[in-house]
Design a protein around this motif. Structure first.
Motif, short mmCIF file in Angstrom:
data_model
loop_
_atom_site.label_atom_id
_atom_site.label_comp_id
_atom_site.label_asym_id
_atom_site.label_seq_id
_atom_site.Cartn_x
_atom_site.Cartn_y
_atom_site.Cartn_z
N LEU A 290 1.11 3.87 1.87
CA LEU A 290 1.76 4.31 3.11
C LEU A 290 3.06 3.53 3.34
N GLN B 103 -2.31 10.81 8.76
CA GLN B 103 -2.05 9.38 8.53
C GLN B 103 -0.77 9.17 7.71
N ASP C 274 0.84 -1.20 0.00
CA ASP C 274 0.00 0.00 0.00
C ASP C 274 0.87 1.25 0.00
N ILE D 247 -6.07 9.91 1.60
CA ILE D 247 -5.44 9.61 2.90
C ILE D 247 -5.07 10.94 3.57
N SER D 248 -5.36 11.06 4.86
CA SER D 248 -5.13 12.34 5.54
C SER D 248 -3.63 12.60 5.76
N ALA E 182 -0.76 9.97 -2.38
CA ALA E 182 -1.52 9.44 -1.23
C ALA E 182 -2.66 10.40 -0.87
#
Ligand code: B1M
Length: 210
Positions: free
Chosen positions: A4, A35, A2, A31-32, A26
């Protein structure tokens, strides 16, 4: 893998350009920033810190990884304020008066920041008075002193003494480190924490701020 994890891997390998590509990607995926910081960059930096502590990687790799981390955090900065990512505490850090060695101090800064600790970097050749004044004025939780010369270690004792005199010892912990500094020396001057390396210093600081 993934995204991240990809960010974490790219950061660990010091691939700043790839980090710069992956972070916006991302964000596009929804995605924040928080995160991405915590599960991508900081997760990677924790692994770098552990490997460094275990002598699996060395200063050059850490510095290159730090550069990649900075590349990522620079992109996230504008979004992090909104994401309510408050720093876990604040430290003023410097190499003590008379001492110009800054590589270890810079590593401590990087590891602290990797743990989410805000760092006021006072640079090198920092007087005891400046450490204590800064801690008071900036409401720091930690004073972190680095020394590489046996001749400059006594400045750390002066930091402790001035902090005592200023009456801030109940709310500000004093951390010391650097190649010639030892646990025995820490105990002799009454500082709060000694650690042998930057990663351990960041772990100890995070414990203090819990
Ligand atoms: Co100098 N120097 N140096 N030096 N220098 C040493 C420290 C020395 C051991 C070399 C030697 O003789 N074998 C020796 C000190 C002897 C002593 O006092 N016991 C020495 C000397 C004598 C000098 C000069 C006096 C030389 C001269 O001019 N005659 C002079 C002093 C200048 C001054 O500061 N006033 C001097 C100058 C320099 C340079 C400018 C050329 C350069 C510094 C460049 C810079 O920093 N930007 C330099 C360097 C590079 C070194 C050595 C070779 C490497 C230091 C280093 O960066 N190591 C060093 C010899 C050596 O250590 N083998 C030496 C890598 C760095 C990652 O390690 O900073 O220890 P370190 O950080 C570690 C830990 O100590 C710890 O975390 C890091 C690892 O994770 N740590 C902390 C550090 N701070 C911490 C704080 C913490 C916790 C952990 O909590 C707050």
């Amino acid at each position: 893998m993934d995204i991240l994890n990809e960010i974490s891997q790219a950061m660990q390998k010091g691939r700043a350009k790839l980090v710069r590509e992956l972070v916006p990607k991302a964000m596009e995926e929804g995605i924040s920033a928080k995160q991405i910081l915590e599960e991508g960059l900081l997760a990677g930096m924790n692994i770098v810190g552990d490997k460094f502590q275990n002598n699996e990687i060395f200063v050059p790799e850490v510095l290159i990884a730090a550069r990649a981390m900075n590349a990522g955090t620079e992109l996230l900065k504008p979004y992090l304020a909104d994401a309510d990512t408050r720093p876990m505490g604040k430290a003023c850090l410097g190499t003590v008066k008379g001492d110009l060695h800054d590589i270890g101090k810079n590593l401590v800064r990087m590891m602290f920041e990797g743990k989410g600790i805000e760092v006021i970097d006072l640079g090198v050749d920092v007087s005891a008075e400046t450490f204590v004044q800064t801690a008071i004025e900036q409401d720091c939780d930690i004073i972190a002193c680095s020394a590489l010369l046996t001749t400059t270690m006594p400045v750390m004792e002066e930091v402790v003494r001035r902090a005592d005199q200023a009456g801030i010892r109940d709310r500000v912990k004093i951390m010391v480190g650097g190649a010639p500094v030892t646990e025995k020396f820490r105990a002799s001057i009454g500082a709060d924490v000694y650690t042998a390396d930057a990663a351990s210093a960041a772990n100890a600081a995070a414990e203090i701020l819990k």
